[in-house]
Write a protein that holds these residues in place. Sequence first.
Motif, PDB file in Angstrom:
ATOM      1  N   ALA A   1       0.822  -1.212   0.000  1.00 13.42           N
ATOM      2  CA  ALA A   1       0.000   0.000   0.000  1.00 13.42           C
ATOM      3  C   ALA A   1       0.856   1.262   0.000  1.00 13.42           C
ATOM      4  CB  ALA A   1      -0.947  -0.005   1.201  1.00 13.42           C
ATOM      5  N   SER A   2       1.940   1.255   0.771  1.00 10.28           N
ATOM      6  CA  SER A   2       2.789   2.446   0.823  1.00 10.28           C
ATOM      7  C   SER A   2       3.478   2.700  -0.513  1.00 10.28           C
ATOM      8  CB  SER A   2       3.826   2.326   1.946  1.00 10.28           C
ATOM      9  OG  SER A   2       4.657   1.205   1.728  1.00 10.28           O
ATOM     10  N   GLN A   3       3.893   1.639  -1.178  1.00  9.44           N
ATOM     11  CA  GLN A   3       4.523   1.822  -2.480  1.00  9.44           C
ATOM     12  C   GLN A   3       3.484   2.212  -3.525  1.00  9.44           C
ATOM     13  OE1 GLN A   3       7.081  -1.370  -3.675  1.00  9.44           O
ATOM     14  NE2 GLN A   3       8.063  -0.115  -5.219  1.00  9.44           N
ATOM     15  N   PHE A   4       2.275   1.675  -3.405  1.00 10.62           N
ATOM     16  CA  PHE A   4       1.205   2.063  -4.317  1.00 10.62           C
ATOM     17  C   PHE A   4       0.957   3.569  -4.228  1.00 10.62           C
ATOM     18  CE2 PHE A   4      -3.294   2.973  -5.077  1.00 10.62           C
ATOM     19  CZ  PHE A   4      -3.359   2.644  -6.419  1.00 10.62           C
ATOM     20  N   GLU A   5       0.987   4.120  -3.013  1.00 12.21           N
ATOM     21  CA  GLU A   5       0.777   5.566  -2.852  1.00 12.21           C
ATOM     22  C   GLU A   5       1.783   6.360  -3.677  1.00 12.21           C
ATOM     23  OE1 GLU A   5      -1.433   7.854  -1.513  1.00 12.21           O
ATOM     24  OE2 GLU A   5      -2.598   6.001  -1.578  1.00 12.21           O
ATOM     25  N   ALA A   6       3.026   5.886  -3.720  1.00 16.65           N
ATOM     26  CA  ALA A   6       4.062   6.582  -4.484  1.00 16.65           C
ATOM     27  C   ALA A   6       3.913   6.368  -5.990  1.00 16.65           C
ATOM     28  CB  ALA A   6       5.446   6.123  -4.031  1.00 16.65           C
ATOM     29  N   TRP A   7       3.371   5.221  -6.387  1.00 20.62           N
ATOM     30  CA  TRP A   7       3.324   4.862  -7.807  1.00 20.62           C
ATOM     31  C   TRP A   7       1.912   4.890  -8.392  1.00 20.62           C
ATOM     32  CZ3 TRP A   7       7.048   0.268  -9.167  1.00 20.62           C
ATOM     33  CH2 TRP A   7       8.347   0.622  -8.816  1.00 20.62           C
ATOM     34  N   LYS A   8       0.942   5.392  -7.678  1.00 17.72           N
ATOM     35  CA  LYS A   8      -0.443   5.305  -8.145  1.00 17.72           C
ATOM     36  C   LYS A   8      -0.697   6.084  -9.438  1.00 17.72           C
ATOM     37  CE  LYS A   8      -2.093   8.943  -5.086  1.00 17.72           C
ATOM     38  NZ  LYS A   8      -2.916   9.177  -3.892  1.00 17.72           N
ATOM     39  N   HIS A   9       0.190   6.951  -9.805  1.00 17.44           N
ATOM     40  CA  HIS A   9       0.035   7.738 -11.031  1.00 17.44           C
ATOM     41  C   HIS A   9       0.732   7.103 -12.227  1.00 17.44           C
ATOM     42  CE1 HIS A   9      -1.511  10.680  -8.316  1.00 17.44           C
ATOM     43  NE2 HIS A   9      -0.361  10.756  -7.679  1.00 17.44           N
ATOM     44  N   THR A  10       1.271   5.888 -12.033  1.00 15.31           N
ATOM     45  CA  THR A  10       2.021   5.244 -13.104  1.00 15.31           C
ATOM     46  C   THR A  10       1.441   3.891 -13.463  1.00 15.31           C
ATOM     47  OG1 THR A  10       3.546   4.209 -11.553  1.00 15.31           O
ATOM     48  CG2 THR A  10       4.207   6.325 -12.427  1.00 15.31           C
ATOM     49  N   GLN A  11       1.578   3.568 -14.722  1.00 16.27           N
ATOM     50  CA  GLN A  11       1.250   2.226 -15.199  1.00 16.27           C
ATOM     51  C   GLN A  11       2.540   1.418 -15.144  1.00 16.27           C
ATOM     52  OE1 GLN A  11       0.693   1.484 -19.480  1.00 16.27           O
ATOM     53  NE2 GLN A  11      -1.210   0.442 -18.918  1.00 16.27           N
ATOM     54  N   LEU A  12       2.493   0.252 -14.500  1.00 15.56           N
ATOM     55  CA  LEU A  12       3.663  -0.615 -14.447  1.00 15.56           C
ATOM     56  C   LEU A  12       3.633  -1.558 -15.642  1.00 15.56           C
ATOM     57  CD1 LEU A  12       3.887  -1.519 -10.670  1.00 15.56           C
ATOM     58  CD2 LEU A  12       4.795   0.461 -11.892  1.00 15.56           C
ATOM     59  N   ILE A  13       4.772  -1.696 -16.297  1.00 14.70           N
ATOM     60  CA  ILE A  13       4.916  -2.559 -17.468  1.00 14.70           C
ATOM     61  C   ILE A  13       5.980  -3.596 -17.125  1.00 14.70           C
ATOM     62  CG2 ILE A  13       5.481  -2.659 -19.921  1.00 14.70           C
ATOM     63  CD1 ILE A  13       4.885   0.580 -19.638  1.00 14.70           C
ATOM     64  N   ILE A  14       5.576  -4.853 -16.991  1.00 14.61           N
ATOM     65  CA  ILE A  14       6.509  -5.914 -16.645  1.00 14.61           C
ATOM     66  C   ILE A  14       7.178  -6.388 -17.929  1.00 14.61           C
ATOM     67  CG2 ILE A  14       6.814  -8.137 -15.502  1.00 14.61           C
ATOM     68  CD1 ILE A  14       5.769  -5.798 -13.690  1.00 14.61           C
ATOM     69  N   ASP A  15       8.500  -6.385 -17.925  1.00 16.43           N
ATOM     70  CA  ASP A  15       9.296  -6.749 -19.090  1.00 16.43           C
ATOM     71  C   ASP A  15      10.333  -7.794 -18.658  1.00 16.43           C
ATOM     72  OD1 ASP A  15      10.284  -6.741 -21.681  1.00 16.43           O
ATOM     73  OD2 ASP A  15      11.073  -4.699 -21.600  1.00 16.43           O
ATOM     74  N   VAL A  16      11.145  -8.259 -19.607  1.00 15.72           N
ATOM     75  CA  VAL A  16      12.203  -9.233 -19.350  1.00 15.72           C
ATOM     76  C   VAL A  16      13.498  -8.714 -19.961  1.00 15.72           C
ATOM     77  CG1 VAL A  16      12.997 -11.584 -19.834  1.00 15.72           C
ATOM     78  CG2 VAL A  16      10.605 -11.178 -19.334  1.00 15.72           C
ATOM     79  N   VAL A  17      14.595  -8.871 -19.211  1.00 15.35           N
ATOM     80  CA  VAL A  17      15.919  -8.486 -19.692  1.00 15.35           C
ATOM     81  C   VAL A  17      16.904  -9.595 -19.311  1.00 15.35           C
ATOM     82  CG1 VAL A  17      15.511  -5.991 -19.575  1.00 15.35           C
ATOM     83  CG2 VAL A  17      16.430  -7.188 -17.574  1.00 15.35           C
ATOM     84  N   PRO A  18      18.063  -9.653 -19.957  1.00 16.25           N
ATOM     85  CA  PRO A  18      19.070 -10.642 -19.553  1.00 16.25           C
ATOM     86  C   PRO A  18      19.565 -10.350 -18.136  1.00 16.25           C
ATOM     87  CG  PRO A  18      19.591  -9.689 -21.706  1.00 16.25           C
ATOM     88  CD  PRO A  18      18.468  -8.882 -21.125  1.00 16.25           C
ATOM     89  N   GLY A  19      19.920 -11.391 -17.416  1.00 17.53           N
ATOM     90  CA  GLY A  19      20.489 -11.206 -16.084  1.00 17.53           C
ATOM     91  C   GLY A  19      19.926 -12.193 -15.077  1.00 17.53           C
ATOM     92  N   ARG A  20      20.298 -12.001 -13.819  1.00 19.86           N
ATOM     93  CA  ARG A  20      19.846 -12.858 -12.731  1.00 19.86           C
ATOM     94  C   ARG A  20      18.619 -12.249 -12.082  1.00 19.86           C
ATOM     95  NH1 ARG A  20      23.506 -16.750 -11.510  1.00 19.86           N
ATOM     96  NH2 ARG A  20      22.533 -17.230  -9.518  1.00 19.86           N
ATOM     97  N   GLY A  21      17.651 -13.107 -11.777  1.00 24.62           N
ATOM     98  CA  GLY A  21      16.458 -12.652 -11.086  1.00 24.62           C
ATOM     99  C   GLY A  21      16.719 -12.433  -9.610  1.00 24.62           C
ATOM    100  N   GLY A  22      15.699 -11.935  -8.923  1.00 24.42           N
ATOM    101  CA  GLY A  22      15.793 -11.712  -7.486  1.00 24.42           C
ATOM    102  C   GLY A  22      16.086 -13.016  -6.755  1.00 24.42           C
ATOM    103  N   MET A  23      16.758 -12.915  -5.634  1.00 24.55           N
ATOM    104  CA  MET A  23      17.230 -14.091  -4.907  1.00 24.55           C
ATOM    105  C   MET A  23      16.119 -15.116  -4.644  1.00 24.55           C
ATOM    106  SD  MET A  23      19.235 -14.399  -1.229  1.00 24.55           S
ATOM    107  CE  MET A  23      19.655 -12.700  -1.336  1.00 24.55           C
ATOM    108  N   PHE A  24      14.925 -14.658  -4.300  1.00 25.68           N
ATOM    109  CA  PHE A  24      13.839 -15.577  -3.976  1.00 25.68           C
ATOM    110  C   PHE A  24      12.792 -15.671  -5.082  1.00 25.68           C
ATOM    111  CE2 PHE A  24      15.486 -13.939   0.073  1.00 25.68           C
ATOM    112  CZ  PHE A  24      15.977 -15.130   0.584  1.00 25.68           C
ATOM    113  N   SER A  25      13.009 -14.977  -6.178  1.00 24.33           N
ATOM    114  CA  SER A  25      12.053 -14.945  -7.275  1.00 24.33           C
ATOM    115  C   SER A  25      12.265 -16.136  -8.217  1.00 24.33           C
ATOM    116  CB  SER A  25      12.220 -13.631  -8.057  1.00 24.33           C
ATOM    117  OG  SER A  25      11.256 -13.512  -9.075  1.00 24.33           O
ATOM    118  N   LEU A  26      11.186 -16.620  -8.801  1.00 26.40           N
ATOM    119  CA  LEU A  26      11.250 -17.793  -9.679  1.00 26.40           C
ATOM    120  C   LEU A  26      12.014 -17.544 -10.979  1.00 26.40           C
ATOM    121  CD1 LEU A  26       7.650 -19.220  -9.203  1.00 26.40           C
ATOM    122  CD2 LEU A  26       9.791 -20.080  -8.214  1.00 26.40           C
ATOM    123  N   ASP A  27      12.311 -16.289 -11.300  1.00 25.53           N
ATOM    124  CA  ASP A  27      13.119 -16.026 -12.497  1.00 25.53           C
ATOM    125  C   ASP A  27      14.614 -16.207 -12.226  1.00 25.53           C
ATOM    126  OD1 ASP A  27      13.158 -13.751 -10.891  1.00 25.53           O
ATOM    127  OD2 ASP A  27      12.918 -12.332 -12.538  1.00 25.53           O
TER     128      ASP A  27
END
Length: 127
Positions: free
Chosen positions: A74-100
């Motif tokens: 919710a706190s991050q939504f307050e900061a980003w509520k004026h933006t559309q998030l676009i999920i994309d893919v790039v080369p590299g390592r994913g987050g430590m606990f993320s399935l990518d």
Amino acid sequence: METTINGEPRVTATHAALAFITEIQADYPEILFHQSGGCCDGSSPMCYPADDFIVGDHDVKLGEIGGVPVFISASQFEAWKHTQLIIDVVPGRGGMFSLDNGREKRFLTRSRMFGGGEACTVPAFRA
């Protein structure tokens, strides 16, 4: 909370991200995304098995991409509520606990501001 602003989704994905989601779902059929707020993995969209992640009471569901729910705090939504998030893919390592992680590519959040005051109405300044 509306998952669209004047018909525009709050979250969307590129074709590459949708294909990567399908690849991950071959191993983990039920997944979800949570937009990270920083710390160890920066501000990456984190992909988790749906039954391994507890969505918090204050998390906001932005919408779905490829049938997969996308949440943000919710706190991050307050900061980003004026933006559309676009999920994309790039080369590299994913987050430590993320399935990518370990797949030699990772999810990345891009964004664009909603135009024309879709996200909120700002009163005109009068001197």
